[in-house]
Design a protein around this motif. Structure first.
Motif, mmCIF file in Angstrom:
data_model
loop_
_atom_site.group_PDB
_atom_site.id
_atom_site.type_symbol
_atom_site.label_atom_id
_atom_site.label_comp_id
_atom_site.label_asym_id
_atom_site.label_seq_id
_atom_site.Cartn_x
_atom_site.Cartn_y
_atom_site.Cartn_z
ATOM 1 N N GLU A 154 65.555 51.119 107.337
ATOM 2 C CA GLU A 154 64.946 52.292 106.697
ATOM 3 C C GLU A 154 65.935 53.469 106.712
ATOM 4 O O GLU A 154 66.092 54.176 105.712
ATOM 5 C CB GLU A 154 63.651 52.688 107.416
ATOM 6 N N VAL A 178 60.983 59.474 98.653
ATOM 7 C CA VAL A 178 60.092 58.594 99.403
ATOM 8 C C VAL A 178 59.087 59.463 100.148
ATOM 9 O O VAL A 178 59.462 60.246 101.027
ATOM 10 C CB VAL A 178 60.890 57.731 100.405
ATOM 11 N N PHE A 228 68.476 53.000 104.102
ATOM 12 C CA PHE A 228 67.942 53.289 102.770
ATOM 13 C C PHE A 228 67.881 54.804 102.523
ATOM 14 O O PHE A 228 68.259 55.293 101.460
ATOM 15 C CB PHE A 228 66.545 52.683 102.629
ATOM 16 N N ARG A 247 57.313 48.436 102.444
ATOM 17 C CA ARG A 247 57.883 47.455 101.500
ATOM 18 C C ARG A 247 59.251 47.935 101.032
ATOM 19 O O ARG A 247 59.514 48.181 99.849
ATOM 20 C CB ARG A 247 56.941 47.253 100.305
ATOM 21 N N LEU A 248 60.132 48.022 102.002
ATOM 22 C CA LEU A 248 61.491 48.468 101.717
ATOM 23 C C LEU A 248 62.156 47.577 100.671
ATOM 24 O O LEU A 248 62.973 48.041 99.867
ATOM 25 C CB LEU A 248 62.296 48.460 103.013
ATOM 26 N N ASP A 249 61.796 46.287 100.675
ATOM 27 C CA ASP A 249 62.405 45.370 99.700
ATOM 28 C C ASP A 249 62.085 45.806 98.267
ATOM 29 O O ASP A 249 62.945 45.779 97.380
ATOM 30 C CB ASP A 249 61.922 43.938 99.957
ATOM 31 N N THR A 256 68.682 59.919 97.441
ATOM 32 C CA THR A 256 67.359 59.586 97.946
ATOM 33 C C THR A 256 66.850 60.694 98.875
ATOM 34 O O THR A 256 67.556 61.119 99.783
ATOM 35 C CB THR A 256 67.418 58.228 98.686
ATOM 36 N N LEU A 297 57.434 52.702 102.828
ATOM 37 C CA LEU A 297 58.513 52.066 103.591
ATOM 38 C C LEU A 297 58.085 50.723 104.192
ATOM 39 O O LEU A 297 58.924 49.970 104.684
ATOM 40 C CB LEU A 297 59.022 53.006 104.690
ATOM 41 N N LEU A 332 61.266 48.884 97.312
ATOM 42 C CA LEU A 332 61.953 50.165 97.057
ATOM 43 C C LEU A 332 63.409 49.916 96.667
ATOM 44 O O LEU A 332 63.943 50.535 95.734
ATOM 45 C CB LEU A 332 61.889 51.067 98.300
ATOM 46 N N ASN A 333 64.025 48.986 97.391
ATOM 47 C CA ASN A 333 65.409 48.641 97.071
ATOM 48 C C ASN A 333 65.535 48.052 95.663
ATOM 49 O O ASN A 333 66.464 48.373 94.927
ATOM 50 C CB ASN A 333 65.958 47.640 98.099
ATOM 51 N N THR A 384 56.726 59.590 102.796
ATOM 52 C CA THR A 384 56.532 58.679 103.931
ATOM 53 C C THR A 384 56.011 59.422 105.147
ATOM 54 O O THR A 384 56.282 60.611 105.333
ATOM 55 C CB THR A 384 57.871 57.994 104.289
#
Lengths: 475, 344
Positions: free
Chosen positions: A178, A167, A181, A145-147, A187, A143, A149-150, A169
């Motif tokens: 987060e 995820v 997401f 690097r949420l960008d 997810t 998480l 993951l997206n 996490t």
């Protein structure tokens, strides 16, 4: 009459568990084993063996065919790659004492995917055949690097008819982005909860304020991802959590199954947790836990189970329970799932990644740029089944059990250690011994839990066959 | 021939379209042919696929467009004589496969076509030919063949394999694991032995198999043994249907000696289901009203009674389970049936 070879193992109380190569089993006693070994079977013995599928008259008859079918059904079928573990970053905002993965400090540089690495991973996924994919995000702490993951999730949703994301996490740093997401219905969240706050703090957060933050975040995520969260505790035998508190924690989470995970021997954990080598202690702890939940379920009418024991029970009773990749046979590596490490190197499992990262053995099987190196993979897969192992061929649990070459390499640096000396075998023998004793138990307390775990209305005699011939002549 | 109230968007040469209605008579026509049907219910006939016998002046409804229960009776002959047979056989020799083939070609998309008898495999060559042609022409259709599995041989394995077996389910009755009991129920000595061999052939071909067991006084106590037998010897079956007795045909004649009130004594049935489910079979309960089943077993129940032969009792109108309950057969004898029917 031809009898298929029977393997047997004495349970602790003098009764004997017997099974054939197809995993069809029954309970008997030493005198039966003597009669079997000395070719003195009685008519009752023979009738039972025929009725329970352990014998046949000729190869053209139904009994022979059904045995062949049962044997085949026990074999795990691999298939197309549809489960990929991705590591977008190795950075993490915790430093758990038993961390099994390679990690870098949160502020370090050079441990995330570059834009080129992301493009390569997406290109790899693009080239997969099939219309379904499951992506597991590992780390480090993904998480952070949420960008990325997206980017992966958007790509997969467009590329595949059905896609699912997990995820993994520590839920330590959760903000609105987060939460947003994790609120998507495709997810899932996989996290660790070691027990109550002090248990969780001991090895993970190592700072009570952070542990408190974790439980707050867990609550927030439960509100947006109810029913899509799975948690498990990692157990340090030197400082085990209070079991009652652990059980209550999971009941409060609404989980009816706990997967007790021993501190993993892979990666860096081995240096700080020597108890991870002691399988006897683990088995005792595990059985104590199981006994405790059996008692508790009976008192409360509850249905709490230990995930891995339930899996073992189901695998004994019927074929087809091959969904858990750590316990299946053959357990082909690099087949229907694999790991793409942060640097683009392919591994058959996350544990193989660890073994390689600490420099013990290079278990990589290719790169995301060039694909799977089938020669390397074949070398590993030569040890990915238990049918011909000189120990396993004598074990009645072989058809339900599996094999873990990566764990063997990790612990012993070799694949050819006699199986009965390995941690894997020691753990699974104990598990299946326990499962067998429970399956044949007529104790109402045990049966209450079995009904819940196996999702059966009752546990009748005959579910697990028993054969004795009290009229047989003794020697 | 397909009866239509208005021309179809995709017409076939077998269509006849309603051109007139008058007292108790519907007139259909196409290409100079004319058909009068003694009925005044055109909507219920719309889309029906029928077989017309001009010489006898009869019209037989083969396929109803909106029914999930379209079954073709392919012969009335049978080599078994089951004590509870709902459709007692006779010896008349007729074979209408040629017409059935035409009829099923006209079936609506995604229909499930049942094949029943008598014993369909007495006409094995025609049956396999029928399934083969339709398997190629109509990949949307699925078939359910009800057979006593007495007539398959090793040489049929190849022929079976050539079919689109993923779309065909074979419903095979097995009443007991003790051959003598099974043979007595089906009225044929040696039937169990022969049945085992045929099941083996079906399995080797890769056929999808549903085992069917009608629950009667003759096999009730041995149901748990049958469950163990099936788990060991017929593990390849996809489902195991356990069925309550239907009070029709010989089932009506022998009702008093065969009917088991499973609401009163659920023990052997419950044990059989648990053994089967635990050991990897998929048991299902057919024709059991939900209120007669212990709660933990209701998840195995299928609301199975065909719409046209289903009824509910007056007391059922107060029951909250009615919408998920299969109810009773039209011909269910309330005075000699379950003792414990009550609304929940």
């Amino acid at each position: 009459m031809n009898i298929w070879p029977l393997r047997f193992r004495e349970l602790a109380d003098g009764r004997v568990f017997l099974a054939d190569d197809a995993g069809t089993f029954f309970l008997s006693d030493r005198s039966f084993v003597d009669r079997y070994g000395e070719d003195r079977l009685t008519t009752r013995d023979r009738d039972f063996l025929l009725a329970n599928g352990h014998a046949f008259e000729t190869e053209s008859e139904p009994a022979y065919n059904s045995f062949a079918w049962r044997w085949s059904a026990r074999q795990a079928k691999g298939g197309r790659l549809r489960y990929v573990i991705l590591v977008p970053t190795l950075r993490c905002n915790l430093a758990c004492t038993y961390c099994q993965v390679s990690r870098a400090p949160e502020t370090a540089r050079g441990f995330d995917w570059t834009p080129e690495a992301l493009a390569q991973v997406l290109g790899y996924l693009e080239a997969l055949s099939g219309s379904e994919i499951k992506i597991e995000f590992q780390g480090g702490e993904p998480l952070l690097r949420l960008d990325l993951l997206n980017a992966v999730r958007d790509f997969c949703r467009a590329r595949f008819a059905r896609s699912e994301f997990v995820v993994c996490t520590n839920l330590q740093s959760i903000g609105p982005a987060e939460l947003d997401f994790l609120s998507a219905s495709d997810t899932y969240v996989s996290t660790s909860v070691d027990g109550v706050l002090s248990d969780h703090d001991r090895h993970r957060t190592q700072n009570p304020a952070l542990a408190k933050q974790f439980f707050e975040n867990l609550g927030a995520v439960r509100r947006v991802a109810a029913g899509r969260i799975s948690a498990l505790p990692t157990i340090d035998l030197d400082q085990p959590p209070d079991l009652d508190a652990l059980i209550r924690t999971y009941e409060d989470l609404g989980q009816n199954s706990i997967f007790l995970r021993p501190v993993n021997y892979q990666g860096f954990a081995r240096r700080r947790h020597p108890a991870a080598r002691d399988v006897g202690r683990w088995n005792q702890f595990h059985e104590n836990f199981v006994r405790k939940i059996i008692e508790r379920n009976y008192q409360t009418g509850g249905n709490l189970g230990e995930y891995y024991l339930t899996l073992c029970l189901k695998r004994m009773l019927a074929p087809g329970h091959d969904g858990h990749v750590d316990l299946r046979n053959p357990g082909l590596l690099g087949d229907d799932y694999l790991v793409i490490d942060q640097d683009g190197v392919l591994y058959p499992t996350d544990e193989a990644r660890m073994v390689s990262r600490i420099g013990l053995a290079d278990l990589s099987i290719g790169t995301v740029a060039h694909g799977v190196d089938h020669q390397r993979l074949a070398a590993l897969n030569g040890a990915a089944f238990n049918h011909l192992d000189p120990d396993c061929v004598h074990c009645p649990y072989q058809p339900f059990c599996g094999v873990d070459p990566v764990d063997d390499i990790s612990r012993y640096g070799r694949l050819d250690l006699p199986k009965h000396l390995t941690w894997f075998c020691g753990r699974h023998l104990a598990l299946f011994d326990l499962a067998a004793r429970l399956l044949f138990s007529r104790d109402e307390m045990v049966q209450h839990s079995l009904r819940q775990w196996l999702d059966l209305p009752e546990i009748p005699i005959g579910l697990a066959p028993v054969h004795y011939d009290p009229t047989a002549p003794t020697r | 021939m397909r009866l239509l109230s208005a021309p179809a968007p995709s017409p076939t040469m077998h269509d006849v379209v309603l051109v007139g209605t008058e007292d108790g008579k519907l007139s259909y026509a196409a290409d100079g042919r004319r058909l009068d049907v003694a009925s005044d219910d055109a909507p219920s006939l719309d889309g029906n696929i029928v077989l017309l016998s001009p010489a006898r002046g009869t019209l037989q409804r083969l396929i109803r467009p909106n029914s999930a229960h379209n079954t073709l009776l392919v012969t009335e002959r049978c080599d078994q004589l089951c004590v509870m047979c709902s459709q007692p056989p006779n010896t008349a020799e007729w074979n209408l496969f040629e017409f059935y083939l035409q009829a099923v070609r006209l079936a609506p998309r995604d229909a499930v076509i049942g094949i029943s008898g008598g014993e369909p495999t007495l006409l094995l060559d025609d049956l396999l030919n029928f399934l083969s042609i339709l398997g190629e022409e109509r990949p949307d259709l699925r078939f359910h063949v009800l057979t006593n599995a007495q007539h398959l041989t090793a040489t049929d394995v190849g022929r079976l394999r050539a079919l689109h077996l993923d779309r065909i389910e074979w419903g095979v009755p097995v009443y007991a694991s003790a051959g003598g009991v099974h043979d007595r129920i089906v009225g044929k000595s040696g039937a169990f032995e022969r049945l085992q061999r045929s099941l083996s052939f079906l399995a080797r071909a890769g056929a999808r198999i549903e085992i069917r067991t009608v629950v009667t006084t003759m096999n009730y106590q041995s149901l748990p043994a049958l469950a163990s037998y099936l788990a060991v010897n017929v593990p390849f079956a996809e489902t195991w249907a356990l069925m309550q007795l239907e009070n029709i045909g010989y089932g009506r004649l022998n009702w008093n000696s065969l009917f088991i009130d499973t609401g009163e004594d659920f023990g052997p049935l419950g044990r059989a289901i648990a053994i089967a489910a635990g050991r990897g079979l998929v048991p299902r309960l057919y024709n059991f009203p939900l209120c007669t089943l212990p709660k933990a077993y209701r998840k195995f129940s299928v609301a199975s009674i065909s719409d046209w032969k289903q009824k509910y009792l007056p007391t059922c109108s107060q029951c909250s389970l009615q919408s998920t309950c299969g109810g009773f057969f039209q011909w269910y004898p309330e005075d000699r049936g379950f003792g414990g029917v009550k609304p929940e």
